[in-house]
Design a protein around this motif. Structure first.
Motif, PDB file in Angstrom:
ATOM      1  N   LEU A  45       0.829  -1.212   0.000  1.00 24.32           N
ATOM      2  CA  LEU A  45       0.000   0.000   0.000  1.00 24.32           C
ATOM      3  C   LEU A  45       0.861   1.257   0.000  1.00 24.32           C
ATOM      4  CD1 LEU A  45      -2.768  -1.017   2.589  1.00 24.32           C
ATOM      5  CD2 LEU A  45      -3.026  -0.783   0.106  1.00 24.32           C
ATOM      6  N   LEU A  46       1.944   1.223   0.788  1.00 24.43           N
ATOM      7  CA  LEU A  46       2.808   2.397   0.895  1.00 24.43           C
ATOM      8  C   LEU A  46       3.502   2.698  -0.422  1.00 24.43           C
ATOM      9  CD1 LEU A  46       3.818   4.468   2.953  1.00 24.43           C
ATOM     10  CD2 LEU A  46       5.682   2.906   3.518  1.00 24.43           C
ATOM     11  N   ASN A  47       3.736   1.654  -1.222  1.00 22.92           N
ATOM     12  CA  ASN A  47       4.487   1.823  -2.460  1.00 22.92           C
ATOM     13  C   ASN A  47       3.602   2.136  -3.665  1.00 22.92           C
ATOM     14  OD1 ASN A  47       7.064   1.835  -3.689  1.00 22.92           O
ATOM     15  ND2 ASN A  47       6.724  -0.196  -4.522  1.00 22.92           N
ATOM     16  N   VAL A  48       2.271   2.075  -3.481  1.00 20.12           N
ATOM     17  CA  VAL A  48       1.355   2.296  -4.606  1.00 20.12           C
ATOM     18  C   VAL A  48       1.450   3.738  -5.105  1.00 20.12           C
ATOM     19  CG1 VAL A  48      -1.073   2.461  -5.269  1.00 20.12           C
ATOM     20  CG2 VAL A  48      -0.262   0.484  -3.982  1.00 20.12           C
ATOM     21  N   GLY A  49       1.935   3.877  -6.323  1.00 18.85           N
ATOM     22  CA  GLY A  49       1.881   5.166  -6.997  1.00 18.85           C
ATOM     23  C   GLY A  49       2.745   6.262  -6.418  1.00 18.85           C
TER      24      GLY A  49
END
Length: 298
Positions: A144-148
């Motif tokens: 989630l932290l790395n999304v986009g």
């Protein structure tokens, strides 16, 4: 492993809690420190100098206090651990940070607890269902932290995947090797790892130039806190706790790294990112929560 040893590894003693706090916070900040240090210092040479100085200081201190000189067998074991942890683990992360942010480096390294659990099973250690759940929750938070938001080049991403493989395998193997007792083990590993890294720096032709004051301060911080303090605390955790707990720092380090990146590196974190940090911390709690002891008197 005996029931008594398993029971000891299940307890969150004051020494374990202090060691966890050190590796959680200090190593979370070292990703940013490495980024600053390699702005004007060669990556492998910087690391070699860092570990040589830290190892020499700790070694001299211990010898003055009467600690025994490591045997040839212990030096050989220390060199193997130093190669895997400091050369393969920290070295590959540092090389990757030439093309990746400090935050994304910490994010990818968060797979360490999963690798630790898998390598632990090779030596017959059991990973509980709650620990597997915590690992899964932590990895979900990382995703989630790395999304986009945070990205790295393909080469940097590959180096960051190889780094925790080297680190966690070396960590688990170190528990079966004839290393020097106590902090002398950390000193010998840093000295051996520092020599290996300096050798790699020379053979790859790294170029040294006049460093900036910021890089020198970052190197000093990495040497004292990242190596002397946190590395010794980590090796204590490896010897006295379960693999999943010893490597649970990999879930908290991204929190610290991202906060430093937002506060000092100009990075932006969305509402989704802040929510992901909460998921990561939930994973840490699941992994770190003490197991119920079994057997007589339980």
């Amino acid at each position: 492993m005996t029931p008594a040893a398993l029971s000891t590894r299940a307890r969150l003693t004051p020494a374990v809690l202090v060691s966890l706090a050190l590796v959680y916070v200090v190593w979370g900040s070292t990703y940013f420190g490495i980024k600053v240090a390699i702005e004007s210092l060669p990556p492998l040479g910087m690391l070699g100098l860092r570990f040589l100085v830290a190892g020499a200081v700790l070694f001299a201190f211990l010898r003055l206090r009467g600690a025994a000189m490591p045997t040839l067998r212990q030096w050989s074991a220390s060199a193997a651990v130093g190669l895997l942890l400091l050369g393969g683990g920290t070295g590959l992360v540092t090389l990757a940070e030439r093309d990746a942010s400090s935050s994304v480096a910490a994010l990818v390294i968060a797979v360490s607890p999963l690798f630790a659990a898998l390598f632990g099973r090779l030596w017959g250690e059991r990973t509980s269902g709650r620990e597997w759940l915590g690992i899964g929750v932590g990895l979900l938070g990382i995703a989630l932290l790395n999304v986009g938001e945070l990205h790295a080049t393909p080469l940097a991403a590959l180096l960051l995947i190889l780094a925790p493989l080297c680190w966690t395998f070396g960590s688990q193997w170190s528990r079966r090797l004839p290393l020097p007792a106590g902090l002398m083990g950390s000193a010998a590993e840093m000295l051996a790892g520092g020599v290996i890294l300096m050798g790699l720096s020379l053979t790859t032709g790294e170029h040294w130039k006049a460093p900036t004051s910021a890089s020198l301060w970052a190197l000093a911080y990495l040497t004292v806190f990242g190596s002397l303090v946190a590395y010794s605390a980590y090796m204590y955790l490896v010897a006295h706790t379960r693999p999943a707990l010893a490597t649970s720092y990999a879930y908290v380090n991204p929190v610290v790294a991202v906060l430093l990146g937002v506060g000092f590196g100009g990075e932006h974190l969305s509402a989704l990112g802040w929510g992901a940090l909460g998921v990561i911390l939930t994973g840490v709690v699941l992994v770190a929560w003490p197991r119920k002891e079994r057997g007589a008197g339980a």
